[in-house]
Design a protein around this motif. Structure first.
Motif, PDB file in Angstrom:
ATOM      1  N   GLU A  31       0.823  -1.215   0.000  1.00 18.77           N
ATOM      2  CA  GLU A  31       0.000   0.000   0.000  1.00 18.77           C
ATOM      3  C   GLU A  31       0.858   1.266   0.000  1.00 18.77           C
ATOM      4  OE1 GLU A  31      -2.419  -0.466   3.465  1.00 18.77           O
ATOM      5  OE2 GLU A  31      -3.695  -1.984   2.529  1.00 18.77           O
ATOM      6  N   ARG A  32       2.091   1.132   0.443  1.00 20.85           N
ATOM      7  CA  ARG A  32       3.037   2.255   0.483  1.00 20.85           C
ATOM      8  C   ARG A  32       4.030   2.206  -0.674  1.00 20.85           C
ATOM      9  NH1 ARG A  32       0.595   0.973   4.596  1.00 20.85           N
ATOM     10  NH2 ARG A  32       0.141   2.364   6.318  1.00 20.85           N
ATOM     11  N   LYS A  33       3.695   1.377  -1.686  1.00 23.03           N
ATOM     12  CA  LYS A  33       4.509   1.212  -2.892  1.00 23.03           C
ATOM     13  C   LYS A  33       5.915   0.699  -2.590  1.00 23.03           C
ATOM     14  CE  LYS A  33       1.895   4.559  -5.584  1.00 23.03           C
ATOM     15  NZ  LYS A  33       0.789   3.705  -5.731  1.00 23.03           N
ATOM     16  N   ILE A  34       5.978  -0.241  -1.639  1.00 20.05           N
ATOM     17  CA  ILE A  34       7.219  -0.927  -1.302  1.00 20.05           C
ATOM     18  C   ILE A  34       7.026  -2.391  -1.658  1.00 20.05           C
ATOM     19  CG2 ILE A  34       8.802  -1.580   0.540  1.00 20.05           C
ATOM     20  CD1 ILE A  34       7.772   0.955   2.059  1.00 20.05           C
ATOM     21  N   ASN A  35       7.853  -2.903  -2.557  1.00 20.86           N
ATOM     22  CA  ASN A  35       7.709  -4.282  -3.002  1.00 20.86           C
ATOM     23  C   ASN A  35       8.588  -5.194  -2.151  1.00 20.86           C
ATOM     24  OD1 ASN A  35       6.942  -6.503  -4.482  1.00 20.86           O
ATOM     25  ND2 ASN A  35       8.524  -6.209  -6.028  1.00 20.86           N
ATOM     26  N   ALA A  36       7.953  -5.899  -1.232  1.00 22.05           N
ATOM     27  CA  ALA A  36       8.619  -6.882  -0.379  1.00 22.05           C
ATOM     28  C   ALA A  36       7.641  -8.038  -0.209  1.00 22.05           C
ATOM     29  CB  ALA A  36       9.019  -6.266   0.952  1.00 22.05           C
ATOM     30  N   PRO A  37       7.644  -8.976  -1.155  1.00 22.37           N
ATOM     31  CA  PRO A  37       6.655 -10.058  -1.124  1.00 22.37           C
ATOM     32  C   PRO A  37       6.855 -11.000   0.061  1.00 22.37           C
ATOM     33  CG  PRO A  37       8.272 -10.423  -2.849  1.00 22.37           C
ATOM     34  CD  PRO A  37       8.556  -9.081  -2.284  1.00 22.37           C
ATOM     35  N   ALA A  38       5.812 -11.746   0.350  1.00 28.09           N
ATOM     36  CA  ALA A  38       5.836 -12.715   1.444  1.00 28.09           C
ATOM     37  C   ALA A  38       5.495 -14.085   0.903  1.00 28.09           C
ATOM     38  CB  ALA A  38       4.834 -12.309   2.523  1.00 28.09           C
ATOM     39  N   GLY A  39       6.092 -15.098   1.482  1.00 30.20           N
ATOM     40  CA  GLY A  39       5.789 -16.466   1.090  1.00 30.20           C
ATOM     41  C   GLY A  39       6.960 -17.383   1.356  1.00 30.20           C
ATOM     42  N   ASN A  40       6.865 -18.610   0.811  1.00 25.91           N
ATOM     43  CA  ASN A  40       7.972 -19.550   0.950  1.00 25.91           C
ATOM     44  C   ASN A  40       8.823 -19.586  -0.319  1.00 25.91           C
ATOM     45  OD1 ASN A  40       6.822 -21.474  -0.920  1.00 25.91           O
ATOM     46  ND2 ASN A  40       5.448 -22.109   0.709  1.00 25.91           N
ATOM     47  N   PHE A  41       8.389 -18.905  -1.357  1.00 30.51           N
ATOM     48  CA  PHE A  41       9.140 -18.709  -2.596  1.00 30.51           C
ATOM     49  C   PHE A  41       9.602 -20.028  -3.219  1.00 30.51           C
ATOM     50  CE2 PHE A  41       9.554 -15.065   0.210  1.00 30.51           C
ATOM     51  CZ  PHE A  41       8.906 -14.118  -0.563  1.00 30.51           C
ATOM     52  N   TYR A  42       8.688 -20.990  -3.235  1.00 33.21           N
ATOM     53  CA  TYR A  42       8.924 -22.306  -3.833  1.00 33.21           C
ATOM     54  C   TYR A  42      10.060 -23.059  -3.151  1.00 33.21           C
ATOM     55  CZ  TYR A  42       5.941 -20.244  -7.330  1.00 33.21           C
ATOM     56  OH  TYR A  42       4.891 -19.620  -7.961  1.00 33.21           O
ATOM     57  N   ALA A  43      10.360 -22.713  -1.918  1.00 38.96           N
ATOM     58  CA  ALA A  43      11.386 -23.402  -1.128  1.00 38.96           C
ATOM     59  C   ALA A  43      10.755 -23.835   0.193  1.00 38.96           C
ATOM     60  CB  ALA A  43      12.575 -22.484  -0.893  1.00 38.96           C
ATOM     61  N   ILE A  44       9.687 -24.608   0.067  1.00 38.33           N
ATOM     62  CA  ILE A  44       8.905 -24.955   1.248  1.00 38.33           C
ATOM     63  C   ILE A  44       9.707 -25.770   2.257  1.00 38.33           C
ATOM     64  CG2 ILE A  44       7.814 -27.040   0.323  1.00 38.33           C
ATOM     65  CD1 ILE A  44       5.202 -25.829   1.687  1.00 38.33           C
ATOM     66  N   GLU A  45      10.557 -26.665   1.798  1.00 40.94           N
ATOM     67  CA  GLU A  45      11.354 -27.462   2.734  1.00 40.94           C
ATOM     68  C   GLU A  45      12.331 -26.577   3.508  1.00 40.94           C
ATOM     69  OE1 GLU A  45      10.793 -30.511   3.621  1.00 40.94           O
ATOM     70  OE2 GLU A  45       9.208 -30.746   2.141  1.00 40.94           O
ATOM     71  N   CYS A  46      12.927 -25.633   2.830  1.00 38.89           N
ATOM     72  CA  CYS A  46      13.825 -24.688   3.498  1.00 38.89           C
ATOM     73  C   CYS A  46      13.044 -23.837   4.486  1.00 38.89           C
ATOM     74  CB  CYS A  46      14.517 -23.817   2.459  1.00 38.89           C
ATOM     75  SG  CYS A  46      15.671 -22.642   3.177  1.00 38.89           S
ATOM     76  N   SER A  47      11.873 -23.377   4.074  1.00 39.38           N
ATOM     77  CA  SER A  47      11.026 -22.574   4.943  1.00 39.38           C
ATOM     78  C   SER A  47      10.675 -23.346   6.213  1.00 39.38           C
ATOM     79  CB  SER A  47       9.764 -22.150   4.195  1.00 39.38           C
ATOM     80  OG  SER A  47       8.955 -21.329   4.981  1.00 39.38           O
TER      81      SER A  47
END
Length: 85
Positions: A31-47
């Motif tokens: 909402e503040r135009k800052i791109n910092a996505p959230a997730g496991n980024f296809y590295a679920i085992e590492c997460s």
């Protein structure tokens, strides 16, 4: 909590703010135009190994071309998130 080797490798920071859902932080920053996505980024085992579960954490990529103002916006946005969420 910071999960990163950025000092010796890529300038990508993976982190989690205690007690705040990473998806909420992503939305707050977006909402503040800052791109910092959230997730496991296809590295679920590492997460899972890091104790982040299936939801993962927040990822912010910094590079030599980022300005100090952009970094300040990210840090200020995170500070605001800790008091607003």
């Amino acid at each position: 909590t910071l999960y990163s080797n950025a000092r010796s490798k890529t300038p990508t920071e993976l982190f989690k703010l205690d007690g705040i859902d990473s998806g909420r932080i992503y939305e707050f920053l977006a909402e503040r135009k800052i791109n910092a996505p959230a997730g496991n980024f296809y590295a679920i085992e590492c997460s899972r190994h890091l104790g982040l579960g299936d939801d993962g954490a927040i990822r912010a990529g910094l590079a030599p071309y980022n300005t100090s103002e952009e970094i300040d916006r990210l840090l200020n946005g995170l500070a605001d998130a800790t008091t607003s969420l």
